[in-house]
Design a protein around this motif. Structure first.
Motif, PDB file in Angstrom:
ATOM      1  N   VAL A   1      43.473  48.218  54.115  1.00  0.00           N
ATOM      2  CA  VAL A   1      44.860  48.080  53.659  1.00  0.00           C
ATOM      3  C   VAL A   1      44.925  47.861  52.151  1.00  0.00           C
ATOM      4  O   VAL A   1      45.773  48.434  51.462  1.00  0.00           O
ATOM      5  N   ILE A   2      44.016  47.045  51.609  1.00  0.00           N
ATOM      6  CA  ILE A   2      43.998  46.789  50.160  1.00  0.00           C
ATOM      7  C   ILE A   2      43.739  48.085  49.387  1.00  0.00           C
ATOM      8  O   ILE A   2      44.428  48.387  48.411  1.00  0.00           O
ATOM      9  N   VAL A   3      42.745  48.860  49.840  1.00  0.00           N
ATOM     10  CA  VAL A   3      42.428  50.128  49.168  1.00  0.00           C
ATOM     11  C   VAL A   3      43.600  51.097  49.301  1.00  0.00           C
ATOM     12  O   VAL A   3      43.998  51.760  48.322  1.00  0.00           O
ATOM     13  N   LEU A   4      44.178  51.195  50.512  1.00  0.00           N
ATOM     14  CA  LEU A   4      45.275  52.131  50.740  1.00  0.00           C
ATOM     15  C   LEU A   4      46.498  51.791  49.896  1.00  0.00           C
ATOM     16  O   LEU A   4      47.091  52.671  49.253  1.00  0.00           O
ATOM     17  N   THR A   5      46.903  50.510  49.888  1.00  0.00           N
ATOM     18  CA  THR A   5      48.083  50.130  49.101  1.00  0.00           C
ATOM     19  C   THR A   5      47.830  50.317  47.604  1.00  0.00           C
ATOM     20  O   THR A   5      48.734  50.692  46.863  1.00  0.00           O
ATOM     21  N   SER A   6      46.597  50.062  47.171  1.00  0.00           N
ATOM     22  CA  SER A   6      46.271  50.260  45.755  1.00  0.00           C
ATOM     23  C   SER A   6      46.430  51.733  45.379  1.00  0.00           C
ATOM     24  O   SER A   6      46.947  52.055  44.301  1.00  0.00           O
ATOM     25  N   VAL A   7      45.990  52.625  46.260  1.00  0.00           N
ATOM     26  CA  VAL A   7      46.137  54.065  46.013  1.00  0.00           C
ATOM     27  C   VAL A   7      47.611  54.458  46.055  1.00  0.00           C
ATOM     28  O   VAL A   7      48.097  55.198  45.179  1.00  0.00           O
ATOM     29  N   LEU A   8      48.349  53.956  47.038  1.00  0.00           N
ATOM     30  CA  LEU A   8      49.762  54.312  47.188  1.00  0.00           C
ATOM     31  C   LEU A   8      50.590  53.859  45.994  1.00  0.00           C
ATOM     32  O   LEU A   8      51.492  54.584  45.541  1.00  0.00           O
ATOM     33  N   PHE A   9      50.300  52.670  45.468  1.00  0.00           N
ATOM     34  CA  PHE A   9      51.059  52.178  44.316  1.00  0.00           C
ATOM     35  C   PHE A   9      50.810  53.024  43.067  1.00  0.00           C
ATOM     36  O   PHE A   9      51.620  52.996  42.136  1.00  0.00           O
ATOM     37  N   ASN A  10      49.723  53.767  43.056  1.00  0.00           N
ATOM     38  CA  ASN A  10      49.452  54.659  41.921  1.00  0.00           C
ATOM     39  C   ASN A  10      49.962  56.077  42.167  1.00  0.00           C
ATOM     40  O   ASN A  10      50.246  56.804  41.221  1.00  0.00           O
TER      41      ASN A  10
ATOM     42  N   ILE B   1      61.444  48.353  42.205  1.00  0.00           N
ATOM     43  CA  ILE B   1      61.109  48.647  40.804  1.00  0.00           C
ATOM     44  C   ILE B   1      62.157  49.529  40.124  1.00  0.00           C
ATOM     45  O   ILE B   1      62.571  49.231  38.992  1.00  0.00           O
ATOM     46  N   PRO B   2      62.641  50.644  40.746  1.00  0.00           N
ATOM     47  CA  PRO B   2      63.693  51.440  40.096  1.00  0.00           C
ATOM     48  C   PRO B   2      64.951  50.646  39.778  1.00  0.00           C
ATOM     49  O   PRO B   2      65.695  50.978  38.861  1.00  0.00           O
ATOM     50  N   THR B   3      65.193  49.567  40.544  1.00  0.00           N
ATOM     51  CA  THR B   3      66.369  48.735  40.316  1.00  0.00           C
ATOM     52  C   THR B   3      66.097  47.654  39.289  1.00  0.00           C
ATOM     53  O   THR B   3      67.002  46.889  38.929  1.00  0.00           O
ATOM     54  N   GLY B   4      64.858  47.535  38.821  1.00  0.00           N
ATOM     55  CA  GLY B   4      64.516  46.526  37.826  1.00  0.00           C
ATOM     56  C   GLY B   4      64.320  45.145  38.410  1.00  0.00           C
ATOM     57  O   GLY B   4      64.382  44.146  37.687  1.00  0.00           O
ATOM     58  N   LEU B   5      64.063  45.073  39.721  1.00  0.00           N
ATOM     59  CA  LEU B   5      63.897  43.782  40.386  1.00  0.00           C
ATOM     60  C   LEU B   5      62.414  43.474  40.581  1.00  0.00           C
ATOM     61  O   LEU B   5      61.550  44.292  40.314  1.00  0.00           O
ATOM     62  N   THR B   6      62.134  42.301  41.072  1.00  0.00           N
ATOM     63  CA  THR B   6      60.767  41.912  41.412  1.00  0.00           C
ATOM     64  C   THR B   6      60.823  40.804  42.445  1.00  0.00           C
ATOM     65  O   THR B   6      61.896  40.418  42.907  1.00  0.00           O
ATOM     66  N   SER B   7      59.653  40.277  42.804  1.00  0.00           N
ATOM     67  CA  SER B   7      59.590  39.163  43.747  1.00  0.00           C
ATOM     68  C   SER B   7      58.271  38.438  43.523  1.00  0.00           C
ATOM     69  O   SER B   7      57.664  38.576  42.451  1.00  0.00           O
ATOM     70  N   GLY B   8      57.808  37.710  44.534  1.00  0.00           N
ATOM     71  CA  GLY B   8      56.581  36.951  44.378  1.00  0.00           C
ATOM     72  C   GLY B   8      55.354  37.739  44.778  1.00  0.00           C
ATOM     73  O   GLY B   8      55.394  38.945  45.009  1.00  0.00           O
ATOM     74  N   GLY B   9      54.233  37.051  44.861  1.00  0.00           N
ATOM     75  CA  GLY B   9      52.985  37.671  45.265  1.00  0.00           C
ATOM     76  C   GLY B   9      52.329  38.451  44.147  1.00  0.00           C
ATOM     77  O   GLY B   9      52.857  38.574  43.028  1.00  0.00           O
ATOM     78  N   LEU B  10      51.168  39.020  44.451  1.00  0.00           N
ATOM     79  CA  LEU B  10      50.437  39.812  43.461  1.00  0.00           C
ATOM     80  C   LEU B  10      51.246  41.043  43.052  1.00  0.00           C
ATOM     81  O   LEU B  10      51.236  41.447  41.884  1.00  0.00           O
TER      82      LEU B  10
ATOM     83  N   GLY C   1      50.697  49.811  39.434  1.00  0.00           N
ATOM     84  CA  GLY C   1      49.577  50.217  40.277  1.00  0.00           C
ATOM     85  C   GLY C   1      48.225  49.947  39.652  1.00  0.00           C
ATOM     86  O   GLY C   1      47.241  49.691  40.361  1.00  0.00           O
ATOM     87  N   ILE C   2      48.144  49.981  38.318  1.00  0.00           N
ATOM     88  CA  ILE C   2      46.864  49.769  37.642  1.00  0.00           C
ATOM     89  C   ILE C   2      46.407  48.309  37.732  1.00  0.00           C
ATOM     90  O   ILE C   2      45.290  48.036  38.198  1.00  0.00           O
ATOM     91  N   PRO C   3      47.216  47.323  37.303  1.00  0.00           N
ATOM     92  CA  PRO C   3      46.762  45.926  37.456  1.00  0.00           C
ATOM     93  C   PRO C   3      46.624  45.516  38.924  1.00  0.00           C
ATOM     94  O   PRO C   3      45.789  44.676  39.254  1.00  0.00           O
ATOM     95  N   TYR C   4      47.428  46.129  39.799  1.00  0.00           N
ATOM     96  CA  TYR C   4      47.328  45.819  41.237  1.00  0.00           C
ATOM     97  C   TYR C   4      45.941  46.191  41.748  1.00  0.00           C
ATOM     98  O   TYR C   4      45.308  45.429  42.487  1.00  0.00           O
ATOM     99  N   TRP C   5      45.460  47.368  41.359  1.00  0.00           N
ATOM    100  CA  TRP C   5      44.138  47.834  41.771  1.00  0.00           C
ATOM    101  C   TRP C   5      43.043  46.948  41.176  1.00  0.00           C
ATOM    102  O   TRP C   5      42.142  46.490  41.880  1.00  0.00           O
ATOM    103  N   ILE C   6      43.136  46.678  39.865  1.00  0.00           N
ATOM    104  CA  ILE C   6      42.104  45.886  39.180  1.00  0.00           C
ATOM    105  C   ILE C   6      42.040  44.465  39.744  1.00  0.00           C
ATOM    106  O   ILE C   6      40.952  43.937  40.033  1.00  0.00           O
TER     107      ILE C   6
ATOM    108  N   GLY D   1      54.485  41.297  42.865  1.00  0.00           N
ATOM    109  CA  GLY D   1      55.505  40.856  41.916  1.00  0.00           C
ATOM    110  C   GLY D   1      54.930  40.632  40.528  1.00  0.00           C
ATOM    111  O   GLY D   1      55.539  41.006  39.520  1.00  0.00           O
ATOM    112  N   LEU D   2      53.738  40.037  40.474  1.00  0.00           N
ATOM    113  CA  LEU D   2      53.095  39.786  39.182  1.00  0.00           C
ATOM    114  C   LEU D   2      52.794  41.100  38.462  1.00  0.00           C
ATOM    115  O   LEU D   2      53.034  41.229  37.254  1.00  0.00           O
ATOM    116  N   CYS D   3      52.297  42.080  39.210  1.00  0.00           N
ATOM    117  CA  CYS D   3      51.976  43.383  38.610  1.00  0.00           C
ATOM    118  C   CYS D   3      53.246  44.106  38.152  1.00  0.00           C
ATOM    119  O   CYS D   3      53.234  44.820  37.142  1.00  0.00           O
ATOM    120  N   THR D   4      54.333  43.904  38.898  1.00  0.00           N
ATOM    121  CA  THR D   4      55.613  44.497  38.500  1.00  0.00           C
ATOM    122  C   THR D   4      56.106  43.884  37.194  1.00  0.00           C
ATOM    123  O   THR D   4      56.632  44.582  36.313  1.00  0.00           O
TER     124      THR D   4
END
Length: 310
Positions: free
Chosen positions: A89-98, A33-42, A60-65, A44-47
């Motif tokens: 893992v879903i809950v943990l990554t959602s928290v970490l992304f925020n 993200i700091p480099t302005g890049l992205t990829s696939g998956g959920l 982190g917000i749309p990822y959690w929702i 990537g979509l949230c990025t």
């Protein structure tokens, strides 16, 4: 009550899944993200949503929702197909992304300053693969497109692999609709996707990767004895006929770990330098010396069918 050994094993699983989740999330929040890049998956979509809103909506917000929504739909559609580890893992990554984006010291902008987006893409993909690989090795999952693939596969005859490919292509291609993104950003996104796919195979398979070796040689007896007695690999002799010469012979079939391949071929060539050797990758090998078959069988007892897991 749970035995101490089982408790420690479960604790170890959750520890590795936690480490893997942190590495996976940092790949995005510290490099991609700091480099302005992205990829696939959920992710990537949230990025892409974050880029489209100029950072007003952090990924982190749309990822959690979206993950909460997918979990609800998944439970309604698939029932108990989800395990506690996946939810963790879903809950943990959602928290970490925020939480992780709040620490500026964890973000590395050197790739941007030195215009090294390709290096950032490769390192980001490697970190993604290592992180998610640890999660998958311990029986967890990051959710996202995994849940979508499971739901689609239940109702329509579409393989999960195709769902991943189609969703990733669509998500990455949507990057072109963002004004400040160009075709080169899309190319970098596909590089991350491919690098991640290759990397996670290495993490998940590692030394478990196997190869199938076919040996064509008139000295097949000597080679077979040597491979069995000295190299300690199993050998199967298949009846064969050379169609040009019409001579009957034997073709040796050897299955070995990938890291043993060079040793096996070297030993074959030491006996018969002219031996013709064909090597192909084996996706999965089950049996003694390789992997155990993980499946179930139906046990009939007193007119009652029970599902017994091996």
């Amino acid at each position: 009550p749970m035995k101490p050994s089982n408790f420690l094993a479960v604790l170890w699983d959750y520890f590795l899944m936690t480490v893997g989740s942190v590495i996976f999330c940092m790949a995005w929040t510290s490099i991609i993200i700091p480099t302005g890049l992205t990829s696939g998956g959920l992710t990537g979509l949230c990025t892409i949503i974050e880029y489209a809103t100029n950072g007003v909506v952090p990924m982190g917000i749309p990822y959690w929702i979206m993950n909460i929504g997918l979990l609800v739909i998944g439970f309604l559609s698939l029932g108990r197909a989800f395990g506690i580890k996946t939810i963790y893992v879903i809950v943990l990554t959602s928290v970490l992304f925020n939480v992780l984006p709040e620490f500026e010291s964890l973000k590395y902008y050197g790739f941007v300053e030195n215009d090294e987006k390709l290096l950032a893409a490769l390192i980001g993909a490697a970190m993604e693969a290592i992180g998610l690989g640890l999660v998958l090795l311990r029986g967890g999952s990051s959710g996202g497109t995994d849940i979508i693939a499971m739901i689609i596969n239940k109702y329509w005859p579409v393989s999960p692999g195709k769902v991943y490919i189609y969703t990733d292509i669509f998500i990455i291609a949507s990057l072109m609709f963002i004004p400040d993104k160009t075709l080169i950003d899309v190319v970098y996104a596909y590089i991350i996707m491919l690098g991640f796919s290759y990397g996670i195979d290495l993490v998940l398979l590692g030394n478990k990767s196997s190869v199938q070796i076919l040996v064509f040689s008139s000295k097949y007896e000597l080679i077979a004895d040597h491979i069995i007695n000295d190299v300690h690999r199993g050998v199967t002799a298949l009846q064969s006929v050379g169609w040009y010469s019409q001579k009957e012979s034997k073709v040796l079939l050897i299955v070995s770990r990938k890291y043993q391949m060079n040793e096996v071929i070297r030993e074959i060539k030491s006996i018969d330098p002219k031996a013709f050797v064909s090597v192909s990758s084996a996706m999965s090998v089950y049996g003694e010396g390789f992997e155990d078959v993980k499946t179930g069988f139906k046990k009939v007892q007193k007119n009652k069918v029970e599902e017994v897991e091996l």
